[in-house]
Design an enzyme around this catalytic site. Structure first.
Site, short mmCIF file in Angstrom:
data_model
loop_
_atom_site.label_atom_id
_atom_site.label_comp_id
_atom_site.label_asym_id
_atom_site.label_seq_id
_atom_site.Cartn_x
_atom_site.Cartn_y
_atom_site.Cartn_z
N ARG A 287 -13.38 0.52 -1.24
CA ARG A 287 -12.30 1.00 -1.80
C ARG A 287 -10.86 0.35 -1.49
O ARG A 287 -10.29 0.12 -2.63
CB ARG A 287 -12.11 2.33 -1.24
CG ARG A 287 -11.34 3.33 -2.17
CD ARG A 287 -11.40 3.42 -3.41
NE ARG A 287 -10.92 4.56 -4.16
CZ ARG A 287 -10.26 4.47 -5.19
NH1 ARG A 287 -10.10 3.16 -5.95
NH2 ARG A 287 -10.09 5.51 -5.94
N HIS B 210 0.91 4.65 -1.86
CA HIS B 210 0.11 5.60 -1.32
C HIS B 210 1.09 6.49 -0.18
O HIS B 210 0.75 7.17 0.64
CB HIS B 210 -1.22 5.22 -0.15
CG HIS B 210 -2.11 4.91 -1.34
ND1 HIS B 210 -2.90 5.62 -2.00
CD2 HIS B 210 -2.69 3.65 -1.59
CE1 HIS B 210 -3.65 5.31 -2.65
NE2 HIS B 210 -3.47 3.86 -2.50
N CYS C 179 -8.24 -1.71 -4.44
CA CYS C 179 -6.78 -1.65 -4.60
C CYS C 179 -6.06 -3.19 -4.14
O CYS C 179 -5.18 -3.39 -4.95
CB CYS C 179 -6.22 -0.97 -3.42
SG CYS C 179 -6.45 0.99 -3.84
N CYS D 123 0.82 -1.21 -0.03
CA CYS D 123 -0.17 0.01 0.01
C CYS D 123 0.85 1.00 -0.11
O CYS D 123 0.59 2.04 -0.75
CB CYS D 123 -0.80 -0.06 1.23
SG CYS D 123 -1.73 -1.45 1.81
C1 HEC Z 1 -0.25 0.00 -7.57
C2 HEC Z 1 -0.81 1.16 -6.65
C3 HEC Z 1 -1.63 0.73 -5.46
C4 HEC Z 1 -1.57 0.04 -4.64
C5 HEC Z 1 -0.65 -1.00 -4.32
C6 HEC Z 1 -2.64 0.29 -3.58
N1 HEC Z 1 -3.45 1.36 -4.10
FE1 HEC Z 1 -4.88 2.48 -3.14
N2 HEC Z 1 -5.19 3.49 -4.93
C7 HEC Z 1 -4.44 3.48 -6.02
C8 HEC Z 1 -5.06 4.49 -6.84
C9 HEC Z 1 -4.54 4.54 -8.26
C10 HEC Z 1 -6.27 4.93 -6.16
C11 HEC Z 1 -7.02 6.17 -6.98
C12 HEC Z 1 -6.46 7.56 -6.90
C13 HEC Z 1 -6.44 7.72 -5.40
O1 HEC Z 1 -5.28 7.34 -4.77
O2 HEC Z 1 -7.28 8.46 -4.64
C14 HEC Z 1 -6.30 4.46 -4.89
C15 HEC Z 1 -7.27 4.75 -3.92
C16 HEC Z 1 -7.12 4.31 -2.69
C17 HEC Z 1 -7.86 4.99 -1.60
C18 HEC Z 1 -8.95 6.16 -1.69
C19 HEC Z 1 -8.36 7.41 -1.41
C20 HEC Z 1 -9.38 8.37 -1.49
O3 HEC Z 1 -9.11 9.54 -1.11
O4 HEC Z 1 -10.57 8.48 -2.02
C21 HEC Z 1 -7.61 4.35 -0.49
C22 HEC Z 1 -8.37 4.45 1.03
C23 HEC Z 1 -6.59 3.21 -0.84
N3 HEC Z 1 -6.28 3.35 -2.03
C24 HEC Z 1 -6.00 2.32 0.07
C25 HEC Z 1 -5.23 1.45 -0.29
C26 HEC Z 1 -4.65 0.38 0.57
C27 HEC Z 1 -5.03 0.06 2.19
C28 HEC Z 1 -3.75 -0.05 -0.17
C29 HEC Z 1 -3.06 -1.56 0.33
C30 HEC Z 1 -3.90 -2.77 0.57
C31 HEC Z 1 -3.68 0.11 -1.49
N4 HEC Z 1 -4.47 1.39 -1.39
C32 HEC Z 1 -2.73 -0.34 -2.42
C33 HEC Z 1 -3.37 2.73 -6.14
C34 HEC Z 1 -2.90 1.65 -5.28
#
Ligand code: HEC
Length: 305
Positions: free
Chosen positions: A262, A223, A266, A219
Protein backbone atom coordinates in the site's frame (compact mmCIF):
# COMPACT_ATOMS: atom_id res chain seq x y z
CA UNK A 1 14.39 20.86 57.73
CA UNK A 2 16.38 17.69 57.29
CA UNK A 3 13.17 15.81 56.77
CA UNK A 4 12.12 18.31 54.17
CA UNK A 5 15.37 17.92 52.27
CA UNK A 6 15.21 14.15 52.55
CA UNK A 7 11.65 14.23 51.26
CA UNK A 8 12.41 16.50 48.37
CA UNK A 9 15.42 14.48 47.31
CA UNK A 10 13.29 11.37 47.34
CA UNK A 11 10.83 13.12 45.09
CA UNK A 12 13.64 14.37 42.89
CA UNK A 13 15.17 10.91 42.76
CA UNK A 14 11.86 9.46 41.69
CA UNK A 15 11.38 12.11 39.09
CA UNK A 16 14.80 11.49 37.60
CA UNK A 17 14.43 7.74 37.48
CA UNK A 18 11.00 7.88 35.91
CA UNK A 19 12.31 10.41 33.42
CA UNK A 20 15.21 8.23 32.37
CA UNK A 21 12.96 5.20 32.05
CA UNK A 22 10.59 7.04 29.75
CA UNK A 23 12.93 9.54 28.15
CA UNK A 24 13.53 7.61 24.95
CA UNK A 25 9.88 7.74 23.94
CA UNK A 26 9.16 11.14 25.40
CA UNK A 27 9.11 12.98 22.08
CA UNK A 28 7.22 10.14 20.40
CA UNK A 29 4.56 10.31 23.12
CA UNK A 30 4.22 14.05 22.61
CA UNK A 31 3.86 13.48 18.87
CA UNK A 32 1.25 10.77 19.39
CA UNK A 33 -0.87 12.82 21.78
CA UNK A 34 -0.66 15.88 19.50
CA UNK A 35 -1.77 13.78 16.54
CA UNK A 36 -4.82 12.42 18.38
CA UNK A 37 -5.73 15.94 19.39
CA UNK A 38 -5.27 17.23 15.85
CA UNK A 39 -7.60 14.64 14.31
CA UNK A 40 -10.21 14.85 17.05
CA UNK A 41 -10.29 18.64 16.69
CA UNK A 42 -10.37 18.46 12.91
CA UNK A 43 -13.36 16.11 12.93
CA UNK A 44 -15.16 17.56 15.92
CA UNK A 45 -17.32 19.71 13.70
CA UNK A 46 -16.19 19.85 10.05
CA UNK A 47 -19.03 22.14 9.04
CA UNK A 48 -18.21 24.79 11.65
CA UNK A 49 -14.45 24.45 11.13
CA UNK A 50 -14.52 24.33 7.37
CA UNK A 51 -12.30 27.37 6.81
CA UNK A 52 -9.65 26.13 9.18
CA UNK A 53 -9.45 22.46 8.22
CA UNK A 54 -11.29 21.89 4.97
CA UNK A 55 -10.73 24.96 2.81
CA UNK A 56 -11.02 22.94 -0.39
CA UNK A 57 -14.17 21.06 0.51
CA UNK A 58 -17.65 22.04 -0.55
CA UNK A 59 -20.32 22.97 1.98
CA UNK A 60 -22.19 19.84 1.01
CA UNK A 61 -19.18 17.72 1.92
CA UNK A 62 -18.57 19.22 5.34
CA UNK A 63 -22.27 19.15 6.13
CA UNK A 64 -23.48 15.88 4.63
CA UNK A 65 -20.50 13.69 3.86
CA UNK A 66 -18.52 14.01 7.09
CA UNK A 67 -19.37 12.81 10.54
CA UNK A 68 -19.00 14.95 13.62
CA UNK A 69 -17.17 14.06 16.83
CA UNK A 70 -14.97 11.31 15.47
CA UNK A 71 -12.89 10.03 18.36
CA UNK A 72 -9.43 8.49 18.62
CA UNK A 73 -10.11 4.76 18.17
CA UNK A 74 -12.51 5.23 15.32
CA UNK A 75 -9.75 6.56 13.06
CA UNK A 76 -8.56 2.97 12.63
CA UNK A 77 -11.28 2.76 9.98
CA UNK A 78 -9.29 5.05 7.71
CA UNK A 79 -11.48 7.34 5.64
CA UNK A 80 -14.52 5.25 6.64
CA UNK A 81 -14.11 6.78 10.10
CA UNK A 82 -15.54 10.10 8.92
CA UNK A 83 -17.15 9.45 5.55
CA UNK A 84 -20.72 8.36 6.21
CA UNK A 85 -21.60 7.00 2.79
CA UNK A 86 -18.45 4.96 2.26
CA UNK A 87 -18.67 3.60 5.82
CA UNK A 88 -22.21 2.40 5.13
CA UNK A 89 -20.98 0.65 2.01
CA UNK A 90 -18.05 -0.85 3.93
CA UNK A 91 -20.36 -2.16 6.65
CA UNK A 92 -22.51 -3.92 4.06
CA UNK A 93 -19.38 -5.58 2.63
CA UNK A 94 -18.15 -6.60 6.08
CA UNK A 95 -21.49 -8.26 6.83
CA UNK A 96 -21.23 -10.41 3.75
CA UNK A 97 -18.84 -13.15 2.73
CA UNK A 98 -15.38 -11.71 3.23
CA UNK A 99 -13.16 -12.15 0.19
CA UNK A 100 -10.12 -12.86 2.40
CA UNK A 101 -11.53 -15.63 4.57
CA UNK A 102 -9.97 -18.43 2.51
CA UNK A 103 -6.68 -16.61 2.53
CA UNK A 104 -6.59 -16.54 6.32
CA UNK A 105 -6.99 -20.32 6.23
CA UNK A 106 -4.25 -20.61 3.61
CA UNK A 107 -2.12 -18.41 5.87
CA UNK A 108 -2.59 -20.78 8.80
CA UNK A 109 -1.58 -23.76 6.63
CA UNK A 110 1.49 -21.92 5.38
CA UNK A 111 2.39 -20.96 8.94
CA UNK A 112 2.45 -24.63 9.92
CA UNK A 113 3.75 -26.09 6.65
CA UNK A 114 7.17 -27.74 7.02
CA UNK A 115 10.08 -26.35 5.02
CA UNK A 116 12.42 -28.86 3.35
CA UNK A 117 14.31 -29.15 6.65
CA UNK A 118 11.16 -29.97 8.64
CA UNK A 119 10.99 -26.60 10.44
CA UNK A 120 8.24 -24.06 9.75
CA UNK A 121 7.25 -20.44 10.35
CA UNK A 122 5.63 -21.75 13.53
CA UNK A 123 9.05 -22.95 14.76
CA UNK A 124 10.34 -19.35 14.52
CA UNK A 125 7.10 -17.70 15.71
CA UNK A 126 5.48 -20.19 18.10
CA UNK A 127 2.77 -17.73 19.18
CA UNK A 128 1.07 -15.96 16.26
CA UNK A 129 -0.38 -13.27 18.54
CA UNK A 130 2.37 -10.77 17.72
CA UNK A 131 0.73 -8.38 15.27
CA UNK A 132 0.57 -5.63 17.90
CA UNK A 133 4.30 -5.79 18.69
CA UNK A 134 5.73 -5.16 15.21
CA UNK A 135 7.65 -3.36 13.88
CA UNK A 136 9.91 -3.88 16.85
CA UNK A 137 13.28 -2.33 17.59
CA UNK A 138 15.68 -5.22 18.15
CA UNK A 139 18.01 -4.04 20.91
CA UNK A 140 20.63 -6.68 20.09
CA UNK A 141 20.83 -6.07 16.35
CA UNK A 142 20.09 -2.37 16.87
CA UNK A 143 17.62 -2.25 14.01
CA UNK A 144 13.90 -2.27 13.33
CA UNK A 145 12.39 -5.66 12.49
CA UNK A 146 9.10 -5.48 10.62
CA UNK A 147 6.63 -8.33 10.56
CA UNK A 148 7.61 -8.85 6.93
CA UNK A 149 11.32 -9.08 7.73
CA UNK A 150 10.66 -11.31 10.75
CA UNK A 151 8.85 -13.80 8.53
CA UNK A 152 11.38 -13.60 5.71
CA UNK A 153 14.29 -13.95 8.17
CA UNK A 154 12.71 -17.23 9.23
CA UNK A 155 12.25 -18.37 5.64
CA UNK A 156 15.86 -17.51 4.79
CA UNK A 157 17.34 -18.99 7.97
CA UNK A 158 15.77 -22.30 7.04
CA UNK A 159 17.42 -22.34 3.64
CA UNK A 160 14.34 -21.45 1.63
CA UNK A 161 14.00 -18.87 -1.10
CA UNK A 162 12.71 -15.64 0.47
CA UNK A 163 9.08 -14.74 -0.11
CA UNK A 164 7.74 -11.83 -2.12
CA UNK A 165 6.85 -9.07 0.31
CA UNK A 166 3.75 -7.51 -1.23
CA UNK A 167 1.23 -10.32 -1.63
CA UNK A 168 1.03 -14.10 -1.99
CA UNK A 169 2.33 -16.24 0.87
CA UNK A 170 3.60 -13.25 2.84
CA UNK A 171 0.21 -11.51 2.84
CA UNK A 172 -1.58 -14.74 3.72
CA UNK A 173 0.61 -15.54 6.74
CA UNK A 174 0.26 -11.93 7.89
CA UNK A 175 -3.52 -12.21 7.52
CA UNK A 176 -3.46 -15.23 9.83
CA UNK A 177 -1.26 -13.38 12.35
CA UNK A 178 -3.51 -10.32 12.15
CA UNK A 179 -6.61 -12.40 12.75
CA UNK A 180 -5.10 -14.18 15.76
CA UNK A 181 -3.93 -10.86 17.20
CA UNK A 182 -7.36 -9.31 16.61
CA UNK A 183 -9.12 -12.25 18.28
CA UNK A 184 -6.84 -11.85 21.30
CA UNK A 185 -7.98 -8.21 21.57
CA UNK A 186 -4.49 -6.77 21.42
CA UNK A 187 -3.62 -3.10 21.13
CA UNK A 188 -0.60 -1.80 19.27
CA UNK A 189 2.31 -1.70 21.68
CA UNK A 190 5.47 -0.30 20.10
CA UNK A 191 8.39 0.36 22.42
CA UNK A 192 11.18 2.90 22.17
CA UNK A 193 13.65 1.83 24.82
CA UNK A 194 17.04 3.13 23.74
CA UNK A 195 18.84 6.00 22.12
CA UNK A 196 19.17 3.98 18.90
CA UNK A 197 15.46 3.14 18.85
CA UNK A 198 14.67 6.81 19.35
CA UNK A 199 16.94 7.72 16.43
CA UNK A 200 15.19 5.13 14.23
CA UNK A 201 11.83 6.64 15.18
CA UNK A 202 13.08 10.13 14.33
CA UNK A 203 14.33 9.00 10.92
CA UNK A 204 10.98 7.36 10.17
CA UNK A 205 9.17 10.51 11.19
CA UNK A 206 11.45 12.63 9.04
CA UNK A 207 10.66 10.47 6.04
CA UNK A 208 6.94 10.82 6.72
CA UNK A 209 7.10 14.60 6.86
CA UNK A 210 9.60 15.21 4.03
CA UNK A 211 8.32 16.64 0.81
CA UNK A 212 9.50 14.77 -2.23
CA UNK A 213 8.68 13.64 -5.74
CA UNK A 214 7.62 15.72 -8.68
CA UNK A 215 4.52 17.00 -6.90
CA UNK A 216 6.61 17.88 -3.85
CA UNK A 217 4.34 16.48 -1.18
CA UNK A 218 4.95 14.43 1.94
CA UNK A 219 2.97 11.54 3.36
CA UNK A 220 1.74 14.08 5.90
CA UNK A 221 0.50 16.50 3.21
CA UNK A 222 -2.05 13.85 2.32
CA UNK A 223 -2.51 11.81 5.53
CA UNK A 224 -2.38 14.59 8.16
CA UNK A 225 -3.19 18.00 6.67
CA UNK A 226 -4.93 16.38 3.69
CA UNK A 227 -7.09 13.91 5.63
CA UNK A 228 -10.69 14.42 4.54
CA UNK A 229 -9.72 15.97 1.23
CA UNK A 230 -10.20 14.15 -2.00
CA UNK A 231 -7.62 12.91 -4.46
CA UNK A 232 -9.37 11.76 -7.59
CA UNK A 233 -12.38 10.13 -6.02
CA UNK A 234 -10.89 9.01 -2.73
CA UNK A 235 -11.00 10.70 0.63
CA UNK A 236 -7.60 10.57 2.26
CA UNK A 237 -7.27 8.59 5.47
CA UNK A 238 -5.55 9.69 8.69
CA UNK A 239 -2.05 8.71 9.81
CA UNK A 240 -3.66 7.82 13.14
CA UNK A 241 -4.67 4.15 12.93
CA UNK A 242 -3.02 3.60 9.57
CA UNK A 243 -1.26 0.37 10.62
CA UNK A 244 -3.99 -1.34 12.67
CA UNK A 245 -5.74 -3.35 9.99
CA UNK A 246 -3.22 -4.78 7.54
CA UNK A 247 -2.96 -6.79 5.36
CA UNK A 248 -5.98 -5.51 3.46
CA UNK A 249 -8.02 -6.95 0.66
CA UNK A 250 -8.41 -4.16 -1.87
CA UNK A 251 -11.11 -4.25 -4.47
CA UNK A 252 -8.73 -2.38 -6.78
CA UNK A 253 -6.10 -5.12 -6.38
CA UNK A 254 -8.75 -7.86 -6.35
CA UNK A 255 -6.55 -9.41 -3.70
CA UNK A 256 -4.79 -9.22 -0.39
CA UNK A 257 -1.69 -7.07 0.04
CA UNK A 258 0.71 -5.99 2.75
CA UNK A 259 1.11 -2.55 4.29
CA UNK A 260 4.35 -2.19 2.34
CA UNK A 261 2.45 -2.75 -0.90
CA UNK A 262 0.00 0.00 0.00
CA UNK A 263 2.72 2.44 0.97
CA UNK A 264 4.78 1.69 -2.13
CA UNK A 265 1.71 2.57 -4.21
CA UNK A 266 1.52 5.97 -2.53
CA UNK A 267 5.24 6.60 -2.98
CA UNK A 268 5.07 5.64 -6.67
CA UNK A 269 2.13 8.02 -7.10
CA UNK A 270 4.32 10.74 -5.61
CA UNK A 271 6.66 10.17 -8.55
CA UNK A 272 9.31 8.39 -6.49
CA UNK A 273 10.91 5.01 -6.38
CA UNK A 274 9.79 3.35 -3.15
CA UNK A 275 12.46 1.96 -0.82
CA UNK A 276 12.70 -1.84 -0.80
CA UNK A 277 10.20 -3.43 1.57
CA UNK A 278 12.87 -4.83 3.88
CA UNK A 279 15.15 -1.79 3.71
CA UNK A 280 16.07 0.21 6.76
CA UNK A 281 14.19 3.22 5.38
CA UNK A 282 10.94 1.32 4.94
CA UNK A 283 11.16 -0.39 8.34
CA UNK A 284 11.86 2.87 10.14
CA UNK A 285 8.97 4.56 8.35
CA UNK A 286 6.72 1.73 9.52
CA UNK A 287 8.10 2.02 13.05
CA UNK A 288 7.10 5.69 13.22
CA UNK A 289 3.65 5.04 11.76
CA UNK A 290 2.95 2.15 14.12
CA UNK A 291 4.04 4.17 17.16
CA UNK A 292 1.46 6.81 16.24
CA UNK A 293 -1.19 4.07 16.52
CA UNK A 294 -0.02 2.83 19.93
CA UNK A 295 -2.95 1.90 22.14
CA UNK A 296 -5.29 1.26 19.20
CA UNK A 297 -6.75 -2.19 18.66
CA UNK A 298 -5.45 -4.49 15.95
CA UNK A 299 -8.35 -5.15 13.61
CA UNK A 300 -7.15 -7.07 10.61
CA UNK A 301 -7.24 -8.18 7.96
CA UNK A 302 -9.60 -5.60 6.55
CA UNK A 303 -11.27 -4.44 3.40
CA UNK A 304 -10.55 -1.31 1.37
CA UNK A 305 -11.52 0.11 -1.96
C1 HEC B 1 -0.95 12.78 -2.97
C2 HEC B 1 -1.52 12.23 -1.79
C3 HEC B 1 -0.86 11.06 -1.10
C4 HEC B 1 0.44 10.98 -0.64
C5 HEC B 1 1.54 11.99 -0.80
C6 HEC B 1 0.53 9.73 0.09
N1 HEC B 1 -0.67 9.07 0.06
FE1 HEC B 1 -1.13 7.36 1.05
N2 HEC B 1 -2.99 7.38 0.21
C7 HEC B 1 -3.47 8.34 -0.64
C8 HEC B 1 -4.81 7.97 -1.06
C9 HEC B 1 -5.72 8.78 -1.99
C10 HEC B 1 -5.11 6.73 -0.46
C11 HEC B 1 -6.40 5.93 -0.58
C12 HEC B 1 -7.46 6.49 0.35
C13 HEC B 1 -7.07 6.29 1.76
O1 HEC B 1 -6.35 7.14 2.30
O2 HEC B 1 -7.44 5.26 2.35
C14 HEC B 1 -3.94 6.39 0.36
C15 HEC B 1 -3.86 5.29 1.18
C16 HEC B 1 -2.82 5.03 2.06
C17 HEC B 1 -2.81 3.98 3.06
C18 HEC B 1 -3.94 3.00 3.32
C19 HEC B 1 -4.84 3.49 4.42
C20 HEC B 1 -5.88 2.48 4.81
O3 HEC B 1 -6.60 2.70 5.81
O4 HEC B 1 -6.03 1.45 4.19
C21 HEC B 1 -1.61 4.05 3.71
C22 HEC B 1 -1.13 3.17 4.85
C23 HEC B 1 -0.86 5.15 3.12
N3 HEC B 1 -1.63 5.72 2.14
C24 HEC B 1 0.41 5.53 3.51
C25 HEC B 1 1.14 6.54 2.89
C26 HEC B 1 2.54 6.85 3.20
C27 HEC B 1 3.39 6.14 4.22
C28 HEC B 1 2.90 7.89 2.39
C29 HEC B 1 4.24 8.54 2.24
C30 HEC B 1 5.34 7.66 1.90
C31 HEC B 1 1.72 8.24 1.61
N4 HEC B 1 0.69 7.41 1.92
C32 HEC B 1 1.67 9.29 0.71
C33 HEC B 1 -2.85 9.51 -0.99
C34 HEC B 1 -1.54 9.84 -0.67
Amino acid sequence: MLLKIAKSSVILGLAISSLSASAFNEQAEKDRIALIKYFETKFENPEANKDKFFPYSTDVETKNVFDKDVKHHKFALGSYAFNKASRAQYEVFKDGILPYEDQIEDGEKLYKKPFANGKSIASCIPDPVIGHLYPKFDETKKEVISLTSLINDCVRANGEKEWKTKDGEMAKVQAFIAQKTTEAGKEIDIKIDSKEAQAAYERGKKYYYSQRGYINVSCASCHVQGTGQRVRNEYMSPLLGSTTHFPVYRLVWAGLGTLEKRMSGCITDQGQKPPKDESKEMKELLYFMAYMSNGMKIDGPDLRK
